[in-house]
Design a protein around this motif. Structure first.
Motif, mmCIF file in Angstrom:
data_model
loop_
_atom_site.group_PDB
_atom_site.id
_atom_site.type_symbol
_atom_site.label_atom_id
_atom_site.label_comp_id
_atom_site.label_asym_id
_atom_site.label_seq_id
_atom_site.Cartn_x
_atom_site.Cartn_y
_atom_site.Cartn_z
ATOM 1 N N PHE A 426 -32.916 -64.683 19.345
ATOM 2 C CA PHE A 426 -31.653 -65.222 19.857
ATOM 3 C C PHE A 426 -30.828 -64.124 20.529
ATOM 4 O O PHE A 426 -30.207 -64.348 21.571
ATOM 5 C CB PHE A 426 -30.852 -65.851 18.718
ATOM 6 C CG PHE A 426 -31.197 -67.285 18.437
ATOM 7 C CD1 PHE A 426 -30.365 -68.315 18.843
ATOM 8 C CD2 PHE A 426 -32.364 -67.619 17.768
ATOM 9 C CE1 PHE A 426 -30.672 -69.646 18.591
ATOM 10 C CE2 PHE A 426 -32.697 -68.940 17.511
ATOM 11 C CZ PHE A 426 -31.854 -69.951 17.930
ATOM 12 N N LEU A 427 -30.811 -62.947 19.921
ATOM 13 C CA LEU A 427 -30.021 -61.841 20.455
ATOM 14 C C LEU A 427 -30.504 -61.445 21.850
ATOM 15 O O LEU A 427 -29.696 -61.293 22.782
ATOM 16 C CB LEU A 427 -30.104 -60.644 19.507
ATOM 17 C CG LEU A 427 -29.251 -59.423 19.869
ATOM 18 C CD1 LEU A 427 -27.768 -59.780 19.888
ATOM 19 C CD2 LEU A 427 -29.508 -58.287 18.886
ATOM 20 N N PHE A 428 -31.809 -61.321 22.029
ATOM 21 C CA PHE A 428 -32.334 -60.959 23.348
ATOM 22 C C PHE A 428 -32.117 -62.089 24.360
ATOM 23 O O PHE A 428 -31.921 -61.839 25.550
ATOM 24 C CB PHE A 428 -33.818 -60.597 23.250
ATOM 25 C CG PHE A 428 -34.065 -59.174 22.827
ATOM 26 C CD1 PHE A 428 -33.760 -58.122 23.676
ATOM 27 C CD2 PHE A 428 -34.597 -58.889 21.585
ATOM 28 C CE1 PHE A 428 -33.989 -56.810 23.288
ATOM 29 C CE2 PHE A 428 -34.826 -57.586 21.184
ATOM 30 C CZ PHE A 428 -34.518 -56.536 22.041
ATOM 31 N N GLY A 429 -32.152 -63.343 23.896
ATOM 32 C CA GLY A 429 -31.834 -64.455 24.787
ATOM 33 C C GLY A 429 -30.405 -64.375 25.294
ATOM 34 O O GLY A 429 -30.136 -64.632 26.479
ATOM 35 N N ALA A 430 -29.481 -64.019 24.402
ATOM 36 C CA ALA A 430 -28.078 -63.867 24.797
ATOM 37 C C ALA A 430 -27.917 -62.733 25.804
ATOM 38 O O ALA A 430 -27.157 -62.843 26.777
ATOM 39 C CB ALA A 430 -27.218 -63.609 23.559
ATOM 40 N N ILE A 431 -28.644 -61.639 25.578
ATOM 41 C CA ILE A 431 -28.577 -60.501 26.508
ATOM 42 C C ILE A 431 -29.109 -60.907 27.881
ATOM 43 O O ILE A 431 -28.551 -60.524 28.914
ATOM 44 C CB ILE A 431 -29.369 -59.303 25.942
ATOM 45 C CG1 ILE A 431 -28.683 -58.769 24.676
ATOM 46 C CG2 ILE A 431 -29.493 -58.191 26.977
ATOM 47 C CD1 ILE A 431 -29.493 -57.710 23.936
ATOM 48 N N ALA A 432 -30.178 -61.697 27.902
ATOM 49 C CA ALA A 432 -30.743 -62.155 29.177
ATOM 50 C C ALA A 432 -29.735 -62.971 29.966
ATOM 51 O O ALA A 432 -29.603 -62.816 31.191
ATOM 52 C CB ALA A 432 -32.006 -62.985 28.918
ATOM 53 N N MET A 433 -29.005 -63.850 29.284
ATOM 54 C CA MET A 433 -28.010 -64.666 29.979
ATOM 55 C C MET A 433 -26.839 -63.816 30.470
ATOM 56 O O MET A 433 -26.298 -64.049 31.568
ATOM 57 C CB MET A 433 -27.495 -65.775 29.057
ATOM 58 C CG MET A 433 -28.528 -66.843 28.721
ATOM 59 S SD MET A 433 -29.178 -67.724 30.170
ATOM 60 C CE MET A 433 -30.744 -66.858 30.404
ATOM 61 N N ALA A 434 -26.438 -62.829 29.674
ATOM 62 C CA ALA A 434 -25.359 -61.942 30.112
ATOM 63 C C ALA A 434 -25.779 -61.160 31.355
ATOM 64 O O ALA A 434 -24.990 -60.994 32.301
ATOM 65 C CB ALA A 434 -24.995 -60.979 28.975
ATOM 66 N N TYR A 435 -27.007 -60.710 31.365
ATOM 67 C CA TYR A 435 -27.492 -59.969 32.540
ATOM 68 C C TYR A 435 -27.574 -60.888 33.763
ATOM 69 O O TYR A 435 -27.233 -60.482 34.886
ATOM 70 C CB TYR A 435 -28.852 -59.346 32.248
ATOM 71 C CG TYR A 435 -29.343 -58.469 33.385
ATOM 72 C CD1 TYR A 435 -28.932 -57.154 33.500
ATOM 73 C CD2 TYR A 435 -30.185 -58.983 34.370
ATOM 74 C CE1 TYR A 435 -29.346 -56.354 34.554
ATOM 75 C CE2 TYR A 435 -30.611 -58.193 35.430
ATOM 76 C CZ TYR A 435 -30.185 -56.878 35.511
ATOM 77 O OH TYR A 435 -30.589 -56.091 36.564
#
Length: 590
Positions: A426-435
């Motif tokens: 979930f954390l990396f998914g959130a980072i992907a959307m922020a990027y």
């Protein structure tokens, strides 16, 4: 083969093994149907020397101090992996060009056929994902109750072929010119989604069932190191291999997007259509070697009856025959043990409730990310080829995680349990959307069209994109890939290990249905998928994913401590844990 079985100290284990394969017409175990005796009799693995020590003889000290390693994977598992690779080659080969095929009209800057625009194309793409991940429920019920996994996969593969033929024929230039492409696409989506659903819910349990050992044992490596060969670690490794095969297959989109650009959509869809027959061939030639468990009857209706009784009485124990006999209630056609199995399956289903948010984020990669790349300068490459960075990253990082990161963490005493891995997903998914939000901001602050890419007069009728290099999008795909390794693979592993033997396909289908729910959420937000609102779309998804990831970990982190108990219905103390968890489940759903 016979000599190995006769000499093996584990022969009794095979006869009593819960995953042993029985011939439905006989009363004795059909040992010959197991591909290699050594995969079920681990003492003869050529990676090890010395005699084995069974699970019952492993001390607590050894469990804490010895390194846990994976067993050797059986040959039949690799055959199933080939079938999955071919199916995924086909699936991602046809869906790779979908967004351009639906969104763009013929003759524009990007390849196109139907011309629906970004919002409608995104909604239709999400519909296909939704349908493809709802149908696994039907495939699971048929496999668990009537046909078994192998026959179900075989029949639904035939249905799949019909859908592939339709999308190929309706993507021919003459069909596009006569307006047949949209109707053909929708028809093909329905049939292909139906076919892939019957395969999806059964192929991952089938590959896991090829590994038949369920007990830990100590072995001495040739180097002299004593290790614990752990079935849980083996299943984790098996699903890593399985997922890597999925992503090797998904690289087909590189070829199909190039064919779409340089030849035509018909060629892009002909390649996966032809390749699918390789998977059918592997399915046929592997038939004598697969471990094929017969269907167990109508367990799913009984499972729902148990849940109904438990919900009405507010306690799971009320569904047990022993409890009902003691309290003068009506008889039921299942055992106390089956009630415990259903309770354990509920543990997995509770965890799955959070996955729609994750799949909503993942879905951005196959629709809005492609549209985003189309607004940037691609320097001659197809805009929809960028999505292949995701499987390439997965293929690179899976061996790194499986061979280095996970073993190192276990060696230093950090087991990196499933709930923690899913949280990191979930954390990396959130980072992907922020990027992605940052990339979209760069697009909106660049000319010639700024916040309305390809839509201003300076774009020369949609022929000149904003001056941002498409390569800047790459890290978003890498972050999604890392999120898949931690969340998606672990979800598959969790669905298999927590499901009772008689319900593995059904529980796996419930995991896959969460993808459908995520797609339904995607359909709901698809009206926001338009310029100049995409920065806020990605930012909102990032915040929501981070929030739900943290909430997920706070609610389920206790399951990390109970992992070993949850993987066995024989361990002391599990009944109390299951009853407590079932009560929690009922309290949530009541």
């Amino acid at each position: 083969m016979t000599d190995i079985v006769e000499k093996s100290p584990h022969l009794d284990e095979v006869a009593d093994h819960p995953l042993a394969v029985y011939d439905s017409t006989k009363t004795d175990i059909n040992v010959s149907s197991i591909v290699d005796a050594e995969r079920a009799l681990p003492a003869y693995d050529n990676k090890y020397t010395g005699s084995s020590v069974s699970d019952e003889e492993i001390s607590d000290h050894d469990l804490r101090t010895l390194r846990h390693v994976a067993d050797r994977l059986p040959a039949a598992a690799w055959l199933v992996a080939i079938v999955e690779l071919c199916e995924r080659f086909t699936y991602y080969g046809i869906t790779g060009p979908f967004m351009n095929y639906m969104q763009n009209p013929p003759g524009g800057l990007r390849p196109g056929a139907i011309g629906l625009g970004q919002s409608k194309a995104s909604a239709l793409n999400y519909f296909f994902q939704f349908w493809a991940y709802v149908t696994p429920i039907l495939g699971a019920v048929i496999a668990d109750q009537y046909w078994g996994k192998y026959k179900t996969i075989s029949v639904f593969a035939g249905i799949y072929v019909v859908g592939l033929f339709i999308i190929f024929t309706t993507s021919l230039p003459i069909a596009i010119d006569h307006g047949a492409s949209l109707g053909g696409l929708i028809t093909a989506m329905i049939i292909i989604g139906f076919g892939t659903g019957g395969i999806k819910s059964n192929v991952s349990p089938l590959i896991a069932e090829q590994y038949t050992n369920t007990k830990r044992y100590i072995k001495e490596l040739k180097s002299g190191e004593r290790v614990i060969v752990d079935p849980a670690v083996t299943i984790q490794s098996l699903f890593m291999v399985f997922y890597m095969c999925i992503n090797i297959g998904s690289l087909s989109a590189i070829a199909t997007t190039e064919l779409e650009l340089h030849v035509g959509f018909w060629a892009a869809y002909l390649l996966p259509f032809a390749f699918f027959f390789i998977g059918i061939f592997a399915l046929i030639i592997g038939k004598p070697f697969y471990v094929k468990k017969p269907p167990r009857g109508s367990v799913v209706p009984n499972a729902f009856r148990i849940l109904w009784i438990a919900t009405a009485s507010r306690k799971m124990v009320a569904a047990k025959p022993s409890y009902r006999t003691e309290h003068g209630l009506s008889a039921v056609p299942w055992t106390d043990h089956f009630v415990d199995e259903v309770s354990r399956a509920l543990v997995a289903c509770k965890v799955f409730v959070f996955f729609p948010i994750y799949w909503l984020v993942y879905g951005q990669m196959v629709n809005n990310f492609i549209s985003q790349a189309g607004e940037m300068n691609t320097h001659g490459i197809p805009n929809d080829i960028m999505q292949n960075i995701d499987p390439i990253a997965i293929i690179i990082f899976i061996p790194i995680c499986d061979s280095f990161i996970y073993p190192y963490l276990r060696r230093i005493g950090i087991p990196f349990r499933p709930i923690t891995r899913i949280f990191f997903g979930f954390l990396f998914g959130a980072i992907a959307m922020a990027y992605a939000a940052i990339v979209q901001h760069l697009i909106y602050t660049s000319g010639p069209c700024y916040e309305y890419p390809l839509a201003c007069d300076a774009s020369n009728g949609g022929q000149i994109p904003n001056e941002v290099h498409v390569a800047i999008q790459s890290p978003a795909y890498i972050f999604i890939a890392l999120s898949e390794i931690f969340a998606s693979i672990t979800g598959l592993e969790y669905a298999y290990t927590k499901a009772p033997t008689s319900m593995k396909s059904f529980v796996m289908s419930m995991y896959l249905v969460m993808t459908a729910v995520g797609s339904a959420l995607g359909i709901a937000i698809s009206p926001t998928a338009k310029d100049p609102d995409m920065v806020w779309t990605y930012t909102s998804l990032s915040i929501i994913t981070f929030f739900f990831g943290c909430l997920f970990f706070l609610i389920f982190r206790q399951y990390n401590k109970d992992e070993d108990l949850l993987n066995s219905l024989d361990n002391e103390g599990l009944d109390e844990l299951i009853e407590h968890d079932a009560q929690g489940t009922l309290n949530i759903t009541a």
